[in-house]
Design a protein around this motif. Structure first.
Motif, PDB file in Angstrom:
ATOM      1  N   ALA A 283      -6.323  -2.429   6.033  1.00  0.00           N
ATOM      2  CA  ALA A 283      -5.801  -2.609   4.678  1.00  0.00           C
ATOM      3  C   ALA A 283      -4.886  -3.836   4.610  1.00  0.00           C
ATOM      4  O   ALA A 283      -4.934  -4.605   3.648  1.00  0.00           O
ATOM      5  CB  ALA A 283      -5.048  -1.359   4.240  1.00  0.00           C
TER       6      ALA A 283
ATOM      7  N   GLU B 278      -4.828   6.490  -0.259  1.00  0.00           N
ATOM      8  CA  GLU B 278      -4.107   5.226  -0.218  1.00  0.00           C
ATOM      9  C   GLU B 278      -4.356   4.482  -1.534  1.00  0.00           C
ATOM     10  O   GLU B 278      -5.475   4.479  -2.049  1.00  0.00           O
ATOM     11  CB  GLU B 278      -4.589   4.356   0.951  1.00  0.00           C
TER      12      GLU B 278
ATOM     13  N   SER C 268      -8.727   8.235   2.275  1.00  0.00           N
ATOM     14  CA  SER C 268      -8.794   8.004   3.719  1.00  0.00           C
ATOM     15  C   SER C 268      -9.204   9.257   4.487  1.00  0.00           C
ATOM     16  O   SER C 268      -9.885   9.158   5.505  1.00  0.00           O
ATOM     17  CB  SER C 268      -7.446   7.490   4.229  1.00  0.00           C
ATOM     18  N   ARG C 269      -8.784  10.460   4.014  1.00  0.00           N
ATOM     19  CA  ARG C 269      -9.153  11.690   4.711  1.00  0.00           C
ATOM     20  C   ARG C 269      -9.331  12.825   3.715  1.00  0.00           C
ATOM     21  O   ARG C 269      -8.659  12.857   2.685  1.00  0.00           O
ATOM     22  CB  ARG C 269      -8.089  12.090   5.742  1.00  0.00           C
TER      23      ARG C 269
ATOM     24  N   ASP D  30      -5.819  12.745   1.790  1.00  0.00           N
ATOM     25  CA  ASP D  30      -4.905  11.644   2.057  1.00  0.00           C
ATOM     26  C   ASP D  30      -5.445  10.442   1.283  1.00  0.00           C
ATOM     27  O   ASP D  30      -6.570  10.001   1.531  1.00  0.00           O
ATOM     28  CB  ASP D  30      -4.826  11.313   3.552  1.00  0.00           C
TER      29      ASP D  30
ATOM     30  N   THR E 298       0.834  -1.202   0.000  1.00  0.00           N
ATOM     31  CA  THR E 298       0.000   0.000   0.000  1.00  0.00           C
ATOM     32  C   THR E 298       0.867   1.250   0.000  1.00  0.00           C
ATOM     33  O   THR E 298       1.807   1.358   0.786  1.00  0.00           O
ATOM     34  CB  THR E 298      -0.917   0.014   1.236  1.00  0.00           C
TER      35      THR E 298
ATOM     36  N   LEU F   8     -13.634  -0.224   5.116  1.00  0.00           N
ATOM     37  CA  LEU F   8     -12.616   0.667   4.571  1.00  0.00           C
ATOM     38  C   LEU F   8     -13.206   1.820   3.765  1.00  0.00           C
ATOM     39  O   LEU F   8     -12.716   2.945   3.827  1.00  0.00           O
ATOM     40  CB  LEU F   8     -11.647  -0.134   3.681  1.00  0.00           C
ATOM     41  N   HIS F   9     -14.270   1.554   3.008  1.00  0.00           N
ATOM     42  CA  HIS F   9     -14.804   2.555   2.083  1.00  0.00           C
ATOM     43  C   HIS F   9     -15.989   3.326   2.641  1.00  0.00           C
ATOM     44  O   HIS F   9     -16.322   4.395   2.128  1.00  0.00           O
ATOM     45  CB  HIS F   9     -15.242   1.878   0.761  1.00  0.00           C
TER      46      HIS F   9
ATOM     47  N   THR G 202       0.822   5.672   0.054  1.00  0.00           N
ATOM     48  CA  THR G 202       0.005   6.741   0.624  1.00  0.00           C
ATOM     49  C   THR G 202       0.443   8.086   0.067  1.00  0.00           C
ATOM     50  O   THR G 202       1.641   8.393   0.048  1.00  0.00           O
ATOM     51  CB  THR G 202       0.116   6.763   2.158  1.00  0.00           C
TER      52      THR G 202
ATOM     53  N   GLU H 232      -0.181  11.950   0.988  1.00  0.00           N
ATOM     54  CA  GLU H 232      -0.709  12.750   2.084  1.00  0.00           C
ATOM     55  C   GLU H 232      -0.687  14.228   1.701  1.00  0.00           C
ATOM     56  O   GLU H 232       0.266  14.719   1.101  1.00  0.00           O
ATOM     57  CB  GLU H 232       0.119  12.528   3.359  1.00  0.00           C
TER      58      GLU H 232
ATOM     59  N   ARG I 193      -6.868   1.993  10.053  1.00  0.00           N
ATOM     60  CA  ARG I 193      -7.075   1.799   8.617  1.00  0.00           C
ATOM     61  C   ARG I 193      -5.920   1.018   8.007  1.00  0.00           C
ATOM     62  O   ARG I 193      -6.118   0.209   7.098  1.00  0.00           O
ATOM     63  CB  ARG I 193      -7.229   3.153   7.921  1.00  0.00           C
TER      64      ARG I 193
ATOM     65  N   ARG J 144      -8.260   4.318  -2.298  1.00  0.00           N
ATOM     66  CA  ARG J 144      -9.144   4.707  -1.201  1.00  0.00           C
ATOM     67  C   ARG J 144      -8.818   6.131  -0.784  1.00  0.00           C
ATOM     68  O   ARG J 144      -7.639   6.498  -0.678  1.00  0.00           O
ATOM     69  CB  ARG J 144      -8.987   3.775   0.010  1.00  0.00           C
TER      70      ARG J 144
END
Length: 281
Positions: free
Chosen positions: A202, A81, A67-68, A79, A37, A247-248, A39, A41, A198, A65
């Motif tokens: 994942a 992923e 995430s934020r 953010d 995975t 997760l989603h 990321t 950010e 999270r 995904r």
């Protein structure tokens, strides 16, 4: 009108500078390997709020995904992923959509590099070479080893007869899991209670996808098609679908039937799943 134009120009310039700064921050995070995975950010993207698009393409080369999400002036800061299914350079824009249904518009490229696990040019793992070891000792070494093992077994039998083990005062709390369901149960209960991070979710989803892809003999199938087949499978589908929901669709925890989710794993040994959750497993 003459006073509004400079203000609008300043806002446009500020937004452009924020996008450039966001690109600089994200540049160091745009590389990963297949199965790992990555990321991004603090990625500032213009327009209305974005979210991950449903995975409908059987030939999808990545899973994304959001995430934020944070408001950032007239734009949003994200953010993100991503999980590379195939090596290569992938533009994550094709895996995003607007929450309000509007077109993506002038969205800048979100390019990431997914590297293969094997070295360049190598399409198969290295040959396994077995060291035959020294032949010194021969039959005498074999007999000595057998006598030592027999003696240790005899000592263990005598010790168990004269010094029986006491039962654990906590009712077997230190007993190791004897099935994969017992190993997964605290993780699934933690996900239901919202105590699993999270990143741990994942990692758990990735381990389950790898296991079922091998179990259902889908290694030669396109990744997107393989994921769809796993979702439809009566054994693999329930827990994988629930993982996707955790997760989603973040929000208040919904009650789930843990026993039903873990039923396909009840007769499997705990070590069949290659699971690393930072010590949580």
């Amino acid at each position: 009108m003459t006073h509004r134009r400079p203000a609008e120009l300043l806002r446009t310039v500020a937004c452009a500078l924020a996008l450039l700064a966001s690109a600089d921050r994200a540049r160091a995070q745009t590389e990963t390997t297949v199965g790992m995975t990555g990321t991004l950010e603090g990625l500032v993207l213009p327009g209305s709020e974005l979210e991950a698009a449903p995975l409908t393409d059987r030939k999808a080369k990545a899973v994304v995904r959001v995430s934020r999400v944070y408001p950032h002036g007239t734009a949003f800061r994200y953010d993100i992923e991503y999980f590379g299914l195939e090596p290569g350079t992938h533009d994550l824009r094709q895996y995003l959509k607007r929450k309000d249904g509007s077109p993506l518009g002038e969205l800048p490229p979100i390019a990431v590099q997914v590297k293969p696990v094997l070295p360049p040019g190598q399409v198969q793992p290295n040959k396994l070479e077995i060291d035959t070891g020294s032949r010194l000792g021969g039959y005498r070494f074999l007999v000595t080893g057998a006598i030592v093992v027999w003696g240790l077994g005899l000592i263990a039998v005598v010790a168990s007869f004269f010094f029986p083990r006491r039962k654990s005062a906590v009712g077997g709390a230190d007993r190791r899991p004897v099935s994969l369901a017992e190993r997964l149960q605290p993780l699934v209960e933690g996900a239901t209670a919202g105590t699993l991070s999270r990143a741990q979710l994942a990692d758990l989803e990735r381990a389950l996808l790898a296991y079922w892809r091998k179990r259902l003999k889908l290694e030669g199938v396109e990744p997107g098609e393989a994921i769809e087949a796993m979702r439809k499978d009566s054994q693999a589908g329930p827990l994988l679908s629930q993982m996707e929901a955790w997760l989603h669709r973040p929000g208040p925890a919904q009650p789930v039937d843990v026993a039903a989710l873990l039923a396909p794993y009840r007769n499997l040994p705990p070590e069949v799943l290659d699971l690393e959750l930072g010590g949580a497993a």
